[in-house]
Design an enzyme around this catalytic site. Sequence first.
Site, PDB file in Angstrom:
ATOM      1  N   SER A  59      92.894 -10.506  52.114  1.00 29.18           N
ATOM      2  CA  SER A  59      94.273 -10.293  52.541  1.00 29.18           C
ATOM      3  C   SER A  59      94.382  -8.946  53.241  1.00 29.18           C
ATOM      4  CB  SER A  59      95.202 -10.300  51.322  1.00 29.18           C
ATOM      5  OG  SER A  59      96.481  -9.843  51.690  1.00 29.18           O
ATOM      6  N   SER A  60      95.426  -8.798  54.047  1.00 26.46           N
ATOM      7  CA  SER A  60      95.617  -7.536  54.786  1.00 26.46           C
ATOM      8  C   SER A  60      95.918  -6.379  53.835  1.00 26.46           C
ATOM      9  CB  SER A  60      96.779  -7.680  55.773  1.00 26.46           C
ATOM     10  OG  SER A  60      97.967  -8.043  55.070  1.00 26.46           O
ATOM     11  N   CYS A  61      96.244  -6.694  52.573  1.00 31.39           N
ATOM     12  CA  CYS A  61      96.598  -5.615  51.640  1.00 31.39           C
ATOM     13  C   CYS A  61      95.374  -4.870  51.146  1.00 31.39           C
ATOM     14  CB  CYS A  61      97.407  -6.156  50.467  1.00 31.39           C
ATOM     15  SG  CYS A  61      96.408  -7.042  49.291  1.00 31.39           S
ATOM     16  N   TYR A  85      95.377  -6.330  42.918  1.00 33.78           N
ATOM     17  CA  TYR A  85      95.054  -7.515  43.734  1.00 33.78           C
ATOM     18  C   TYR A  85      94.124  -7.109  44.869  1.00 33.78           C
ATOM     19  CZ  TYR A  85      96.356 -11.301  47.070  1.00 33.78           C
ATOM     20  OH  TYR A  85      96.366 -12.341  47.977  1.00 33.78           O
ATOM     21  N   HIS A 138     106.625 -14.512  48.499  1.00 34.70           N
ATOM     22  CA  HIS A 138     106.592 -13.511  49.569  1.00 34.70           C
ATOM     23  C   HIS A 138     107.945 -13.467  50.263  1.00 34.70           C
ATOM     24  CE1 HIS A 138     102.133 -14.100  49.175  1.00 34.70           C
ATOM     25  NE2 HIS A 138     102.202 -12.788  49.278  1.00 34.70           N
ATOM     26  N   LYS A 175      90.258  -8.325  45.766  1.00 34.48           N
ATOM     27  CA  LYS A 175      89.902  -8.908  47.053  1.00 34.48           C
ATOM     28  C   LYS A 175      88.776  -8.118  47.722  1.00 34.48           C
ATOM     29  CE  LYS A 175      92.622 -12.462  47.348  1.00 34.48           C
ATOM     30  NZ  LYS A 175      92.064 -13.824  47.505  1.00 34.48           N
TER      31      LYS A 175
HETATM   32  N1  LIG Z   1     100.348 -16.323  51.367  1.00 33.87           N
HETATM   33  C1  LIG Z   1     100.049 -15.254  52.075  1.00 33.87           C
HETATM   34  O1  LIG Z   1     100.917 -14.615  52.717  1.00 33.87           O
HETATM   35  C2  LIG Z   1      98.628 -14.782  52.136  1.00 33.87           C
HETATM   36  C3  LIG Z   1      97.608 -15.386  51.411  1.00 33.87           C
HETATM   37  N2  LIG Z   1      96.326 -14.907  51.531  1.00 33.87           N
HETATM   38  C4  LIG Z   1      95.216 -15.492  50.751  1.00 33.87           C
HETATM   39  O2  LIG Z   1      95.105 -16.889  51.007  1.00 33.87           O
HETATM   40  C5  LIG Z   1      94.627 -17.546  49.829  1.00 33.87           C
HETATM   41  C6  LIG Z   1      95.572 -18.660  49.463  1.00 33.87           C
HETATM   42  O3  LIG Z   1      96.856 -18.108  49.286  1.00 33.87           O
HETATM   43  P1  LIG Z   1      98.125 -19.088  49.244  1.00 33.87           P
HETATM   44  O4  LIG Z   1      97.739 -20.413  49.778  1.00 33.87           O
HETATM   45  O5  LIG Z   1      99.266 -18.348  49.816  1.00 33.87           O
HETATM   46  O6  LIG Z   1      98.364 -19.232  47.677  1.00 33.87           O
HETATM   47  P2  LIG Z   1      99.117 -20.392  46.885  1.00 33.87           P
HETATM   48  O7  LIG Z   1      99.664 -19.759  45.669  1.00 33.87           O
HETATM   49  O8  LIG Z   1     100.009 -21.155  47.786  1.00 33.87           O
HETATM   50  O9  LIG Z   1      97.908 -21.373  46.466  1.00 33.87           O
HETATM   51  C7  LIG Z   1      96.928 -20.890  45.589  1.00 33.87           C
HETATM   52  C8  LIG Z   1      96.097 -22.048  45.134  1.00 33.87           C
HETATM   53  O10 LIG Z   1      95.103 -21.524  44.264  1.00 33.87           O
HETATM   54  C9  LIG Z   1      94.944 -22.422  43.206  1.00 33.87           C
HETATM   55  N3  LIG Z   1      94.603 -21.708  41.976  1.00 33.87           N
HETATM   56  C10 LIG Z   1      95.217 -20.612  41.462  1.00 33.87           C
HETATM   57  N4  LIG Z   1      94.647 -20.281  40.286  1.00 33.87           N
HETATM   58  C11 LIG Z   1      93.656 -21.202  40.064  1.00 33.87           C
HETATM   59  C12 LIG Z   1      92.724 -21.415  39.027  1.00 33.87           C
HETATM   60  N5  LIG Z   1      92.680 -20.618  37.962  1.00 33.87           N
HETATM   61  N6  LIG Z   1      91.867 -22.457  39.138  1.00 33.87           N
HETATM   62  C13 LIG Z   1      91.902 -23.277  40.215  1.00 33.87           C
HETATM   63  N7  LIG Z   1      92.764 -23.124  41.249  1.00 33.87           N
HETATM   64  C14 LIG Z   1      93.633 -22.095  41.155  1.00 33.87           C
HETATM   65  C15 LIG Z   1      96.251 -23.163  43.007  1.00 33.87           C
HETATM   66  O11 LIG Z   1      95.911 -24.485  42.606  1.00 33.87           O
HETATM   67  P3  LIG Z   1      96.903 -25.493  41.800  1.00 33.87           P
HETATM   68  O12 LIG Z   1      98.038 -25.744  42.735  1.00 33.87           O
HETATM   69  O13 LIG Z   1      96.047 -26.698  41.546  1.00 33.87           O
HETATM   70  O14 LIG Z   1      97.307 -24.765  40.540  1.00 33.87           O
HETATM   71  C16 LIG Z   1      96.875 -23.116  44.391  1.00 33.87           C
HETATM   72  O15 LIG Z   1      96.705 -24.330  45.041  1.00 33.87           O
HETATM   73  C17 LIG Z   1      94.508 -16.473  48.747  1.00 33.87           C
HETATM   74  O16 LIG Z   1      93.171 -16.031  48.663  1.00 33.87           O
HETATM   75  C18 LIG Z   1      95.397 -15.361  49.267  1.00 33.87           C
HETATM   76  O17 LIG Z   1      94.936 -14.098  48.810  1.00 33.87           O
HETATM   77  C19 LIG Z   1      96.011 -13.839  52.338  1.00 33.87           C
HETATM   78  C20 LIG Z   1      97.000 -13.224  53.061  1.00 33.87           C
HETATM   79  C21 LIG Z   1      98.367 -13.647  53.023  1.00 33.87           C
HETATM   80  C1  LIG Z   2     100.486 -10.906  51.886  1.00 33.79           C
HETATM   81  C2  LIG Z   2     100.746  -9.662  51.072  1.00 33.79           C
HETATM   82  O1  LIG Z   2     101.972  -9.763  50.391  1.00 33.79           O
HETATM   83  C3  LIG Z   2     102.260  -8.701  49.518  1.00 33.79           C
HETATM   84  O2  LIG Z   2     102.607  -7.571  50.259  1.00 33.79           O
HETATM   85  P1  LIG Z   2     103.963  -7.500  51.060  1.00 33.79           P
HETATM   86  O3  LIG Z   2     103.699  -7.929  52.444  1.00 33.79           O
HETATM   87  O4  LIG Z   2     104.573  -6.149  50.827  1.00 33.79           O
HETATM   88  O5  LIG Z   2     104.807  -8.581  50.278  1.00 33.79           O
HETATM   89  P2  LIG Z   2     106.205  -9.276  50.413  1.00 33.79           P
HETATM   90  O6  LIG Z   2     106.093 -10.366  51.443  1.00 33.79           O
HETATM   91  O7  LIG Z   2     106.571  -9.695  49.034  1.00 33.79           O
HETATM   92  O8  LIG Z   2     107.239  -8.117  50.879  1.00 33.79           O
HETATM   93  C4  LIG Z   2     107.277  -7.663  52.176  1.00 33.79           C
HETATM   94  C5  LIG Z   2     108.495  -6.768  52.343  1.00 33.79           C
HETATM   95  O9  LIG Z   2     109.666  -7.606  52.331  1.00 33.79           O
HETATM   96  C6  LIG Z   2     110.672  -7.023  51.506  1.00 33.79           C
HETATM   97  N1  LIG Z   2     111.568  -8.077  51.008  1.00 33.79           N
HETATM   98  C7  LIG Z   2     112.875  -8.201  51.343  1.00 33.79           C
HETATM   99  N2  LIG Z   2     113.443  -9.251  50.716  1.00 33.79           N
HETATM  100  C8  LIG Z   2     112.431  -9.822  49.982  1.00 33.79           C
HETATM  101  C9  LIG Z   2     112.411 -10.962  49.129  1.00 33.79           C
HETATM  102  O10 LIG Z   2     113.399 -11.679  48.905  1.00 33.79           O
HETATM  103  N3  LIG Z   2     111.177 -11.274  48.582  1.00 33.79           N
HETATM  104  C10 LIG Z   2     110.070 -10.522  48.798  1.00 33.79           C
HETATM  105  N4  LIG Z   2     108.900 -10.887  48.218  1.00 33.79           N
HETATM  106  N5  LIG Z   2     110.069  -9.407  49.595  1.00 33.79           N
HETATM  107  C11 LIG Z   2     111.255  -9.081  50.180  1.00 33.79           C
HETATM  108  C12 LIG Z   2     109.852  -6.336  50.421  1.00 33.79           C
HETATM  109  O11 LIG Z   2     110.654  -5.364  49.755  1.00 33.79           O
HETATM  110  C13 LIG Z   2     108.734  -5.722  51.234  1.00 33.79           C
HETATM  111  O12 LIG Z   2     109.151  -4.527  51.829  1.00 33.79           O
HETATM  112  C14 LIG Z   2     101.135  -8.274  48.629  1.00 33.79           C
HETATM  113  O13 LIG Z   2     101.670  -8.146  47.332  1.00 33.79           O
HETATM  114  C15 LIG Z   2     100.019  -9.241  48.719  1.00 33.79           C
HETATM  115  O14 LIG Z   2     100.354 -10.447  48.083  1.00 33.79           O
HETATM  116  C16 LIG Z   2      99.644  -9.509  50.093  1.00 33.79           C
HETATM  117  O15 LIG Z   2      98.495  -9.599  50.415  1.00 33.79           O
END
Ligand SMILES: NC(=O)C1=CN([C@@H]2O[C@H](COP(=O)(O)OP(=O)(O)OC[C@H]3O[C@@H](n4cnc5c(N)ncnc54)[C@H](OP(=O)(O)O)[C@@H]3O)[C@@H](O)[C@H]2O)C=CC1
Ligand SMILES: C[C@H]1O[C@H](OP(=O)(O)OP(=O)(O)OC[C@H]2O[C@@H](n3cnc4c(=O)[nH]c(N)nc43)[C@H](O)[C@@H]2O)[C@@H](O)[C@@H](O)C1=O
Length: 321
Positions: A113-115, A142, A185, A146
């Site tokens: 992830s970008s974090c 987290y 998010h 990563k």
């Molecule tokens: N969403 C975002 O903005 C971003 C996401 N990413 C990365 O992308 C990847 C996917 O993220 P995203 O799709 O958003 O996440 P989601 O929460 O949407 O999906 C996560 C998946 O992981 C599975 N999972 C979680 N815990 C377990 C476990 N213990 N055993 C088996 N499966 C598990 C879940 O399966 P089930 O449904 O079967 O429980 C679920 O389908 C991650 O590595 C994340 O760090 C990177 C940057 C940004």
């Molecule tokens: C993908 C990245 O996502 C996470 O980082 P992040 O980008 O900071 O996450 P975020 O999407 O939750 O917030 C972005 C911004 O948005 C503002 N904000 C406003 N209103 C809401 C709101 O309603 N919800 C949330 N969540 N944020 C809000 C919030 O205060 C912040 O300033 C990492 O933990 C990690 O998971 C990671 O890798």
Amino acid sequence: MSIAPLDRSARTYVAGHRGLVGGAVLAHLQAEGFTDLVTATSAEVDLRDRGAVEAFFDRERPATVVLAAAKVGGILANATYPADFFSDNIRIQTNVLDAAAATGTERLLFLGSSCIYPKFAEQPIREDSLLTGLLEPTNDAYAIAKIAGVLQVQALRRQHGVHYISAMPTNLYGPGDNFNPEGSHVLPGLIRRFEAARLDGDPTVTVWGTGTPRREFLHVSDLARACVHLLENYDDGAPVNIGVGEDLPIAELAQLVADTVGYTGELVFDTTKPDGTPRKLLDVSTIHGLGWRAEIGLREGLAATVAWYREQLAAGTVRAS
Ligand SMILES: NC(=O)C1=CN([C@@H]2O[C@H](COP(=O)(O)OP(=O)(O)OC[C@H]3O[C@@H](n4cnc5c(N)ncnc54)[C@H](OP(=O)(O)O)[C@@H]3O)[C@@H](O)[C@H]2O)C=CC1
Ligand SMILES: C[C@H]1O[C@H](OP(=O)(O)OP(=O)(O)OC[C@H]2O[C@@H](n3cnc4c(=O)[nH]c(N)nc43)[C@H](O)[C@@H]2O)[C@@H](O)[C@@H](O)C1=O
């Protein structure tokens, strides 16, 4: 580096196929003609359980793996449950990477992830800024997990000569996202809140933080394309950023969501909520050089996501895990 194209008939495992990323990757692989796709829910195979993972890989022996399973959440979830985000993700990725190497998986893509980059990294953030500064405290647990995954991929390449790679996506959105009010998010959080306010006629909607942080948003269908593109065109240990190359302030994003949803009330900023890192725009020159670019603009992608969300709302199937 020359890499053989992925074998569309070889067993391909998408870990996390029910998630935002995994669902999009699975759909893309199906559209691309992959015929031997393997999936498992966390109830079927808890990837934190090393024995279960080893048994799964012994049985399935996938040739290709996309590791999109992880414990994932927004800023508040990460700030509230750092021990869970660290422990779950360290175990999931260590178990999958070790089992893949032990059972002959040829190609694997690990999603970070970008974090992972320093809080105050020079913008746009280049891949080589990794480990050059302090992390953003709200998601450092987290991020370290990563970063450990990136290093484990590099270590497996060095020790076992495997063709595993790491990709660092920016903030993602799209169908299949998690709309949990506290754990999601920003983009799904705001879609849910603005749509509810529109339906209920609320005069104001609360946006977390000051609204000044900037974020970059990539539609998950673009990400899915990037994952397969990297597996077929990249074979090095260095992580590769995946993004759109432009960002906007959260306040502007909130107004865009309000306009897209059709909400006309006032935005109120709750500064008791964390802002997180001020900016994390990714440098995407590496992946552009490999021949991939994002295609879905934020306005277009947001409108489609709102339409999809409304369908889920009507069917009572909004994911809020
Ligand atoms: N969403 C975002 O903005 C971003 C996401 N990413 C990365 O992308 C990847 C996917 O993220 P995203 O799709 O958003 O996440 P989601 O929460 O949407 O999906 C996560 C998946 O992981 C599975 N999972 C979680 N815990 C377990 C476990 N213990 N055993 C088996 N499966 C598990 C879940 O399966 P089930 O449904 O079967 O429980 C679920 O389908 C991650 O590595 C994340 O760090 C990177 C940057 C940004
Ligand atoms: C993908 C990245 O996502 C996470 O980082 P992040 O980008 O900071 O996450 P975020 O999407 O939750 O917030 C972005 C911004 O948005 C503002 N904000 C406003 N209103 C809401 C709101 O309603 N919800 C949330 N969540 N944020 C809000 C919030 O205060 C912040 O300033 C990492 O933990 C990690 O998971 C990671 O890798």
